[in-house]
Design an enzyme around this catalytic site. Structure first.
Site, short mmCIF file in Angstrom:
data_model
loop_
_atom_site.label_atom_id
_atom_site.label_comp_id
_atom_site.label_asym_id
_atom_site.label_seq_id
_atom_site.Cartn_x
_atom_site.Cartn_y
_atom_site.Cartn_z
N ASN A 114 0.96 -1.16 -0.01
CA ASN A 114 0.16 -0.04 0.04
C ASN A 114 0.81 1.29 0.11
O ASN A 114 1.26 1.73 0.73
CB ASN A 114 -0.84 -0.12 1.11
CG ASN A 114 -1.89 1.19 1.15
OD1 ASN A 114 -1.79 2.15 0.30
ND2 ASN A 114 -3.14 0.70 1.60
N ASP A 115 0.98 1.68 -1.08
CA ASP A 115 1.85 2.78 -1.39
C ASP A 115 1.49 4.01 -0.37
O ASP A 115 2.29 4.95 -0.45
CB ASP A 115 2.29 3.37 -2.72
CG ASP A 115 3.12 2.17 -3.67
OD1 ASP A 115 3.81 1.57 -3.19
OD2 ASP A 115 2.66 2.22 -4.90
#
Length: 848
Positions: A505-506
């Site tokens: 999850n950037d």
């Protein structure tokens, strides 16, 4: 919202047929699968590039423009006072008939107006650096038709980023040459470039234009250029400003007559010492009738030999038809490697055609060029490309092998890596750098998938550099070891993996702490020293890939391959497997001790060591990533943790359109969480439905043996089921997965965004082929382990594997969700559920 339909599947021809040009969003396709690529919408919008959508952009496209999707390859047909386009745009003249057929690396757009039909086939021939546009004009009326056809392409000045910025230079660099019916785009060729593009038609032309403003009119629009409205080409020569390519062709059609026009948009690279040729020699070589326009005052023109050769290979209908047949045969072969027959057409068409097709596109593009990705800011992702690999390795294993080497070459000596690299140079992208601590694990994921599919252990013996620096080479196996060690060497206070800049999850940027809108959430680390930010997602991923790594070590210890490198020929794989097994076991214990919240797995610990994804939190109590990876890894399976976590997902996160990323959504900005809380509720990472990670939970359900649940959740994001119900609401292409669907907290739940280039493609393929249908490549053969809905009673998978053909017939007379009762291969019973790899053709009977 209405459920107006804009198209349908044509399963016989492997096409999606679009019946209205006014789709809710441009519905696109991809042409090309090697070096030359094009994006094309259902109205012929889009652009072309060679290898790299940033550094070798051939034609120009304007994202987020008004009107939408108004750049492309266009044909203006002037029939008396009526001007129209076969794809409706940009003229938007109402058509008597319209149809767009998107197929496997080709698109056919057909329009009819006033008794004239124009059907244009667009495709990139195999092994060619060009896009072919075959226009077939048919006179269906009872009168003679005198048509004037204008083609149109607008050249990009090669670097797509500076093409949009550096106008003080751009408006002075555009250069062209015209030779007969071919227009050459040679901007910057005089200096450091050794490449040019061209646009050719295989007919004599009545005129041409290469200067946009002259052709269009400075204050006119693409919907009706001045030259087209007046029916008079200007024969303009671009000197700077905005170069284009437009042919003017006169076509006479008797009633019932049909004629083909072959247009070729091509790209050429010349050797430095062969860039130029004297104009006199050029004219002599082409004949006196060939009129060549070079640079004013100069007697040199570009060396067109390769362009002439390419044109000669595709300048007739017969040659183009042969090339198109070759493309079809190529896809017949690729799609013939895995074929399922279930009797459910919605499942079969996705598994057999569209899911595999999307996987090939994501292999080619990663996340670089779509109608949501501009092709400028992102290259090939380290994490992305390793995930994508499981979707195409069965089709093109030799290219998968090279992709793994390319990816590993961007790794650092400590096991970290560049998060992205550019496809043209294959070097790491310094703009974003590294520090995403899940990245190293993905190299094991991709490499193991390749070896299990091919049986090719020699890839582990390949010498691979770090950061592409000569002299730093180590074997690929050592890269895998270093990858595992990177996680082990970067643990936080709970013995869980430190998250770094972010994990998968950037947008979970736990060390960013940004109040400055000009900072990048993902590359800014205002607080890193002393951070306690840990990731449960990486913990689950590490256990999964760690188990894969251990199993690989055990296989190497047992089979003792004949490695050439000294580093591997004497290596103790058994001891290495034992070492890493301890690390995996320790991680599992850490998750059960510090990562369990009572009913589900925590998501993370923040900079201060506080819980994220806990029932203690006011918002963001439960997240999908850790539930997916920890259940996929089977952490706490025997203790019932996986069942509890999956039940919590259903209770709190499920919707008619898929599983949301977290619940409840964040309602304000949490500086200690970063970008995830910057989105409005229900969009993207803030409780949107990330189709990419829904399969993780679905696989977790199969690990736990819940076939009914797995099937129900899989259907919710399967495009053929979505297409049947929600064409208008879903908005984006109904034949492929999109990355994100708006969640239940948004104003428009179920609306899609970010289509085509998403890890969802590979994960949907991996989920259905290996975990639901249950045909899993393994080191020594195919392992049969389905997890089915109780309604599934029978299906057949035809699977090519290591040169052999397997016809696997599975029956489920009692509606069993999980568990194989018996297997026979060619009439002989097999112990266990592994079908040994063996040459020839095999009939496999499986009873659940």
């Amino acid at each position: 919202m209405s459920n107006e339909r804009y198209g349908h599947f044509d399963d016989l021809h492997r096409e999606y047929v679009i019946t209205s040009p006014l789709t809710p969003w441009p519905w696109i396709n991809y042409l090309g699968n090697e070096d030359f690529f094009s994006l094309i919408s259902n109205t012929a919008g889009g652009y072309s590039f060679y290898k790299d959508a940033k550094f070798r952009r051939i034609t120009r496209y304007r994202y987020n423009n008004v009107p939408m999707d108004n750049d492309g390859r266009y044909f203006y047909i002037k029939d008396g006072d009526t001007v129209w386009n076969p794809g409706f745009k940009p003229c938007r003249t109402p058509l008597d008939f319209y149809e767009c057929r998107h197929g496997m690396n080709y698109t056919r757009i057909t329009g009819q107006k006033n008794g004239v039909e124009a059907s244009v086939l667009f495709f990139v021939p195999l092994h060619k650096w060009c896009e072919v546009q075959k226009m077939t004009l048919t006179n269906n009326s009872n009168e003679q038709k005198s048509l004037r056809v204008f083609s149109f392409e607008e050249w990009c000045l090669w670097n797509a980023a500076t093409d949009m910025e550096n106008f003080q230079r751009n408006f002075s660099t555009g250069e062209v040459e015209i030779e007969g019916s071919t227009i050459y785009h040679k901007t910057e060729y005089r200096e450091r470039r050794n490449h040019y593009a061209f646009y050719h038609v295989n007919q004599p032309i009545a005129g041409f234009d290469t200067d946009r403003e002259t052709f269009m009119g400075l204050y006119s629009e693409k919907s009706m250029p001045d030259a087209v409205r007046e029916g008079l080409p200007r024969n303009s020569h671009a000197h700077g400003w905005s170069p284009i390519a437009s042919h003017c062709i006169d076509v006479e059609l008797k009633p019932g007559e049909k004629k083909d026009l072959i247009f070729i948009l091509g790209y050429v690279e010349n050797e430095q010492e062969k860039k130029w040729i004297d104009a006199a020699d050029e004219k002599a070589g082409r004949g006196d009738k060939a009129e060549t326009y070079g640079e004013d005052g100069l007697d040199r023109v570009i060396n067109k030999a390769k362009a002439h050769q390419l044109i000669s290979e595709l300048n007739t209908t017969e040659k183009v038809d042969a090339a198109f047949r070759g493309l079809g045969e190529y896809w017949d072969r690729l799609l013939g490697i895995y074929h399922v027959s279930t009797g459910n057409d919605k499942l079969d068409r996705m598994v057999n055609v569209w899911n595999q097709y999307q996987c090939m596109i994501t292999f080619c593009m990663s996340r670089s060029a779509s109608f949501f990705e501009s092709g400028i800011g992102r290259g090939m992702g380290f994490r992305d490309s390793n995930q994508d690999l499981v979707g195409f390795v069965h089709q093109i294993p030799e290219r998968a092998r090279q992709r793994i080497i390319d990816i590993a070459s961007t790794q650092f000596p400590d096991g970290g890596c560049y998060h992205q690299y550019q496809p043209l140079t294959k070097r790491g992208n310094n703009d974003i750098g590294g520090g995403f601590n899940d990245d190293p694990c993905w190299l094991i994921f991709g490499t193991v998938a390749y070896i299990k599919e091919t049986g090719d252990f020699s890839i582990l013996d390949e010498m691979v550099p770090f950061d592409n620096k000569p002299g730093t080479e180590k074997t690929l196996f050592e890269h895998l070891t270093i990858s595992m060690n990177h996680v082990v060497n970067n643990l936080g206070p709970h013995k869980l993996p430190l998250i770094g800049r972010a994990d998968w999850n950037d947008c979970m940027n736990l060390n960013c702490f940004s109040w400055d809108p000009n900072e990048s959430f993902q590359t800014t680390e205002n607080k890193t020293e002393g951070t306690k930010a840990e990731s449960l997602m990486i913990a689950g991923l590490f256990v999964c890939t760690g188990n894969d790594y251990v199993a690989l070590c055990q296989e190497l210890a047992d089979t003792k391959p004949d490695f050439k490198s000294e580093a591997l020929s004497s290596f103790d794989f058994a001891a290495e497997g034992q070492r890493m097994q301890k690390a995996v076991d320790n991680m599992s214990d850490a998750v059960k001790t510090a990562g369990w919240d009572g009913k589900w797995f925590l998501r993370a610990y923040d900079f201060y060591g506080k819980k994220i994804g806990s029932d203690e939190n006011r918002e963001g109590k439960i997240f999908i990533e850790s539930q997916g990876w920890c259940t996929m890894a089977g952490i706490g399976l025997k203790e019932g943790l996986c069942d509890k976590a999956l039940e919590s997902v259903k209770e709190r996160m499920d919707t008619p359109f898929g599983i949301v990323l977290q619940n409840p959504a964040y309602t304000h900005y949490y500086v200690e969480y970063g970008e995830i809380s910057s989105y409005p509720e229900g969009y993207k990472e803030n409780a949107g439905i990330f189709c990419h990670n829904n399969p993780w939970v679905i696989i977790g359900m199969t690990v736990a043996g819940h076939g009914n649940d797995a099937w129900e959740h899989y259907k919710k994001i399967l495009p053929s089921y979505v297409e049947e119900k929600y064409q208008s609401l879903h908005k984006v292409e109904p034949y492929v997965n999109c990355q994100m669907v708006a969640g239940k907290d948004s104003p428009r739940p179920g609306e899609g965004k970010n289509s085509w280039l998403t890890g969802t493609a590979a994960w949907m393929w991996y989920t259905v082929s290996e975990f639901i249908l249950g045909i899993k490549p393994d080191y020594r053969g195919l392992r049969i382990d389905p997890c089915l809905p109780s309604t599934a009673r029978e299906y057949t998978v035809e699977r090519k594997f290591r040169g052999a053909d397997y016809k696997i017939h599975i029956t489920n007379p009692n509606g069993t969700e999980k568990g194989v009762k018996s297997i026979t291969v060619d009439g002989k019973p097999v112990e266990g559920n592994l079908i040994p790899a063996a040459p020839g053709e095999h009939i496999v009977e499986v009873v659940m």
